[in-house]
Motif scaffolding. Structure first.
Motif, PDB file in Angstrom:
ATOM      1  N   ILE A  56       0.864  -1.180   0.000  1.00  0.00           N
ATOM      2  CA  ILE A  56       0.000   0.000   0.000  1.00  0.00           C
ATOM      3  C   ILE A  56       0.902   1.231   0.000  1.00  0.00           C
ATOM      4  N   ASN A  57       0.763   2.092  -1.007  1.00  0.00           N
ATOM      5  CA  ASN A  57       1.530   3.337  -1.091  1.00  0.00           C
ATOM      6  C   ASN A  57       0.582   4.514  -0.918  1.00  0.00           C
ATOM      7  N   VAL A  58       0.924   5.397   0.010  1.00  0.00           N
ATOM      8  CA  VAL A  58       0.074   6.547   0.325  1.00  0.00           C
ATOM      9  C   VAL A  58       0.952   7.795   0.412  1.00  0.00           C
ATOM     10  N   SER A  59       0.466   8.897  -0.128  1.00  0.00           N
ATOM     11  CA  SER A  59       1.200  10.161  -0.039  1.00  0.00           C
ATOM     12  C   SER A  59       0.779  10.926   1.213  1.00  0.00           C
ATOM     13  N   GLY A  60       1.597  11.910   1.583  1.00  0.00           N
ATOM     14  CA  GLY A  60       1.278  12.729   2.743  1.00  0.00           C
ATOM     15  C   GLY A  60      -0.021  13.487   2.576  1.00  0.00           C
ATOM     16  N   GLY A  61      -0.329  13.917   1.348  1.00  0.00           N
ATOM     17  CA  GLY A  61      -1.588  14.622   1.107  1.00  0.00           C
ATOM     18  C   GLY A  61      -2.790  13.739   1.344  1.00  0.00           C
ATOM     19  N   ASP A  62      -2.680  12.443   0.995  1.00  0.00           N
ATOM     20  CA  ASP A  62      -3.782  11.520   1.250  1.00  0.00           C
ATOM     21  C   ASP A  62      -4.021  11.343   2.746  1.00  0.00           C
ATOM     22  N   ILE A  63      -2.930  11.299   3.526  1.00  0.00           N
ATOM     23  CA  ILE A  63      -3.050  11.123   4.978  1.00  0.00           C
ATOM     24  C   ILE A  63      -3.724  12.331   5.612  1.00  0.00           C
ATOM     25  N   GLU A  64      -3.384  13.533   5.148  1.00  0.00           N
ATOM     26  CA  GLU A  64      -3.950  14.749   5.734  1.00  0.00           C
ATOM     27  C   GLU A  64      -5.448  14.863   5.484  1.00  0.00           C
ATOM     28  N   ASN A  65      -5.976  14.150   4.490  1.00  0.00           N
ATOM     29  CA  ASN A  65      -7.411  14.206   4.189  1.00  0.00           C
ATOM     30  C   ASN A  65      -8.219  13.210   5.016  1.00  0.00           C
ATOM     31  N   ILE A  66      -7.560  12.402   5.838  1.00  0.00           N
ATOM     32  CA  ILE A  66      -8.238  11.406   6.674  1.00  0.00           C
ATOM     33  C   ILE A  66      -8.284  11.919   8.111  1.00  0.00           C
ATOM     34  N   PRO A  67      -9.447  11.853   8.778  1.00  0.00           N
ATOM     35  CA  PRO A  67      -9.559  12.355  10.159  1.00  0.00           C
ATOM     36  C   PRO A  67      -8.932  11.406  11.179  1.00  0.00           C
ATOM     37  N   VAL A  68      -7.611  11.414  11.270  1.00  0.00           N
ATOM     38  CA  VAL A  68      -6.891  10.603  12.251  1.00  0.00           C
ATOM     39  C   VAL A  68      -5.956  11.508  13.039  1.00  0.00           C
ATOM     40  N   ARG A  69      -5.544  11.025  14.216  1.00  0.00           N
ATOM     41  CA  ARG A  69      -4.696  11.830  15.085  1.00  0.00           C
ATOM     42  C   ARG A  69      -3.221  11.476  14.988  1.00  0.00           C
ATOM     43  N   SER A  70      -2.897  10.294  14.497  1.00  0.00           N
ATOM     44  CA  SER A  70      -1.510   9.861  14.471  1.00  0.00           C
ATOM     45  C   SER A  70      -1.272   8.962  13.275  1.00  0.00           C
ATOM     46  N   VAL A  71       0.010   8.739  12.994  1.00  0.00           N
ATOM     47  CA  VAL A  71       0.387   7.834  11.904  1.00  0.00           C
ATOM     48  C   VAL A  71      -0.092   6.424  12.215  1.00  0.00           C
ATOM     49  N   GLY A  72       0.015   6.027  13.498  1.00  0.00           N
ATOM     50  CA  GLY A  72      -0.436   4.699  13.894  1.00  0.00           C
ATOM     51  C   GLY A  72      -1.912   4.482  13.656  1.00  0.00           C
ATOM     52  N   ASP A  73      -2.729   5.507  13.915  1.00  0.00           N
ATOM     53  CA  ASP A  73      -4.169   5.402  13.664  1.00  0.00           C
ATOM     54  C   ASP A  73      -4.444   5.207  12.175  1.00  0.00           C
ATOM     55  N   PHE A  74      -3.703   5.928  11.331  1.00  0.00           N
ATOM     56  CA  PHE A  74      -3.912   5.799   9.882  1.00  0.00           C
ATOM     57  C   PHE A  74      -3.506   4.412   9.408  1.00  0.00           C
ATOM     58  N   ILE A  75      -2.356   3.926   9.860  1.00  0.00           N
ATOM     59  CA  ILE A  75      -1.893   2.605   9.440  1.00  0.00           C
ATOM     60  C   ILE A  75      -2.870   1.524   9.879  1.00  0.00           C
ATOM     61  N   SER A  76      -3.437   1.662  11.073  1.00  0.00           N
ATOM     62  CA  SER A  76      -4.362   0.648  11.586  1.00  0.00           C
ATOM     63  C   SER A  76      -5.661   0.583  10.803  1.00  0.00           C
ATOM     64  N   GLN A  77      -5.963   1.606   9.994  1.00  0.00           N
ATOM     65  CA  GLN A  77      -7.186   1.615   9.198  1.00  0.00           C
ATOM     66  C   GLN A  77      -7.010   0.968   7.822  1.00  0.00           C
ATOM     67  N   GLN A  78      -5.770   0.596   7.463  1.00  0.00           N
ATOM     68  CA  GLN A  78      -5.526   0.048   6.143  1.00  0.00           C
ATOM     69  C   GLN A  78      -5.886  -1.435   6.077  1.00  0.00           C
ATOM     70  N   ALA A  79      -6.160  -1.903   4.867  1.00  0.00           N
ATOM     71  CA  ALA A  79      -6.530  -3.303   4.666  1.00  0.00           C
ATOM     72  C   ALA A  79      -5.374  -4.212   5.074  1.00  0.00           C
ATOM     73  N   GLY A  80      -5.689  -5.234   5.848  1.00  0.00           N
ATOM     74  CA  GLY A  80      -4.680  -6.181   6.304  1.00  0.00           C
ATOM     75  C   GLY A  80      -3.997  -5.786   7.586  1.00  0.00           C
ATOM     76  N   VAL A  81      -4.376  -4.632   8.162  1.00  0.00           N
ATOM     77  CA  VAL A  81      -3.766  -4.147   9.398  1.00  0.00           C
ATOM     78  C   VAL A  81      -4.861  -3.993  10.451  1.00  0.00           C
ATOM     79  N   GLU A  82      -4.611  -4.536  11.642  1.00  0.00           N
ATOM     80  CA  GLU A  82      -5.566  -4.440  12.732  1.00  0.00           C
ATOM     81  C   GLU A  82      -5.146  -3.342  13.695  1.00  0.00           C
ATOM     82  N   GLN A  83      -5.996  -3.091  14.695  1.00  0.00           N
ATOM     83  CA  GLN A  83      -5.731  -2.045  15.667  1.00  0.00           C
ATOM     84  C   GLN A  83      -4.403  -2.288  16.363  1.00  0.00           C
ATOM     85  N   GLY A  84      -3.646  -1.196  16.572  1.00  0.00           N
ATOM     86  CA  GLY A  84      -2.334  -1.341  17.175  1.00  0.00           C
ATOM     87  C   GLY A  84      -1.265  -1.715  16.170  1.00  0.00           C
TER      88      GLY A  84
END
Length: 334
Positions: A142-170
């Motif tokens: 999964i490749n994501v740009s910084g602009g894509d991350i800023e458009n998602i309502p998350v508080r941290s990099v870990g929260d964004f990663i945990s929302q991706q397919a194949g990745v669970e909480q934490g």
């Protein structure tokens, strides 16, 4: 004696050469994890023949290459991001490719085709499209740009990663915890030497490119059982960046009132020490409550002690008056 000195000197020189070789090799490996490559061909639009000696440039950088006898070119060590590329050769129109996306440790293929132009002419602009199948990707990436991350309502990099397919909480990947996942920032692993737990406190707005591998990892990813997370941060050399991240949380109830119990019930956790007429004059430690009952409520010194510590016009207020003041200060039904 001289022979021994000569052998020691040769051994010392060999160690220095070995150390320098390993340093260069490791530096090349680390850099390779944070950069991508661009390859492709430049051909004649009419005949399809390869154009030898065409200059292929990446705008805004000092990177470029010339095509070989097969019309092919290779540009290495390209920082991940979106670029505009152009192919130029004397006697032909300048071909321009916009929105060329370069990913971490992957190869982007851009083929140019241009027509003969006897007189100085116009540039041909083509919009780059991402291929459906990338031949140099053997696993789930999964490749994501910084602009894509800023458009998602998350508080941290870990929260964004945990929302991706194949990745669970934490940031759990394929059942493996974060201490079994490779976590690389700008080519440097942040995993701790004791238990393998990485440092993941990366500023959300500092991410320029993020890559998540959840399966089929290559041999370049070592000592990782679950997956690999690769982050490239923004380059501060060309500009100053100021980002502000604002978090807003809804108001919470200030009591532990259960079903059927309102917040201002006189037996509620925050109210009883102040409203219970059997003890509120002397306070929670005044003797009316035993130590076990006291431990269930906040400490209150009592209205008598409160009135004894007042001064000025406040000394004229009675306990009943202070209770009215207390009710007024807590008049909101929250």
């Amino acid at each position: 004696m001289e022979e021994n000195k000569m052998m020691d000197r040769n051994s010392y020189t060999s160690k220095i050469v070995l150390a320098l070789t390993l340093t260069v090799f490791m530096a090349g490996s680390l850099f390779g994890q944070t950069a991508g490559k661009v390859r492709g061909t430049v051909t004649d639009e009419a005949s399809g023949e390869a154009l030898v000696g065409a200059n292929v440039l990446i705008d805004g950088t000092g990177l470029g290459a010339a095509t070989d006898e097969s019309g092919e070119y290779f540009i290495l060590n390209v920082a991940p991001g979106t670029y505009t590329m152009r192919a130029e050769i004397i006697g032909y129109k300048t071909a321009v490719e916009v929105d060329v996306r370069v990913y971490i440790d992957l190869t982007t293929t851009i083929n140019f085709s241009t027509a003969v132009e006897a007189v100085a002419g116009e540039a041909v602009e083509v919009l780059a499209e991402r291929p459906l199948v990338q031949p140099d990707v053997a696993g789930t990436v999964i490749n994501v740009s910084g602009g894509d991350i800023e458009n998602i309502p998350v508080r941290s990099v870990g929260d964004f990663i945990s929302q991706q397919a194949g990745v669970e909480q934490g940031m759990t990947i394929r059942g493996s915890g974060i201490n079994e996942t490779a976590f690389v920032v700008d080519g440097i692993s942040t995993r701790g030497g004791r238990d393998g737990t990485p440092t993941t406190a990366i500023a959300l707005t500092s991410v320029d490119e993020l890559q998540i591998q959840t399966g089929g990892m290559s041999a370049s990813v070592g000592n990782a059982r679950g997956g690999a997370i690769n982050i490239v941060t923004k380059d501060p050399r060309d500009r100053m960046i100021l980002d502000v991240l604002i978090n807003q949380s809804p108001a919470n109830s200030m009591s532990f009132a259960g079903d059927g119990e309102i917040v201002k019930d006189e037996d509620a956790y925050w109210w009883k020490p102040y409203k219970d007429e059997t003890m509120n004059s002397a306070g929670t430690a005044g003797g009316a409550w035993d130590v076990y009952y006291q431990s269930q409520y906040p400490v209150f010194t009592g209205w008598d002690a409160h009135m004894a510590g007042t001064s000025g016009s406040d000394t004229l207020l009675t306990k009943s008056d202070w209770l009215d003041v207390f009710d007024w200060h807590h008049r909101k039904n929250t």
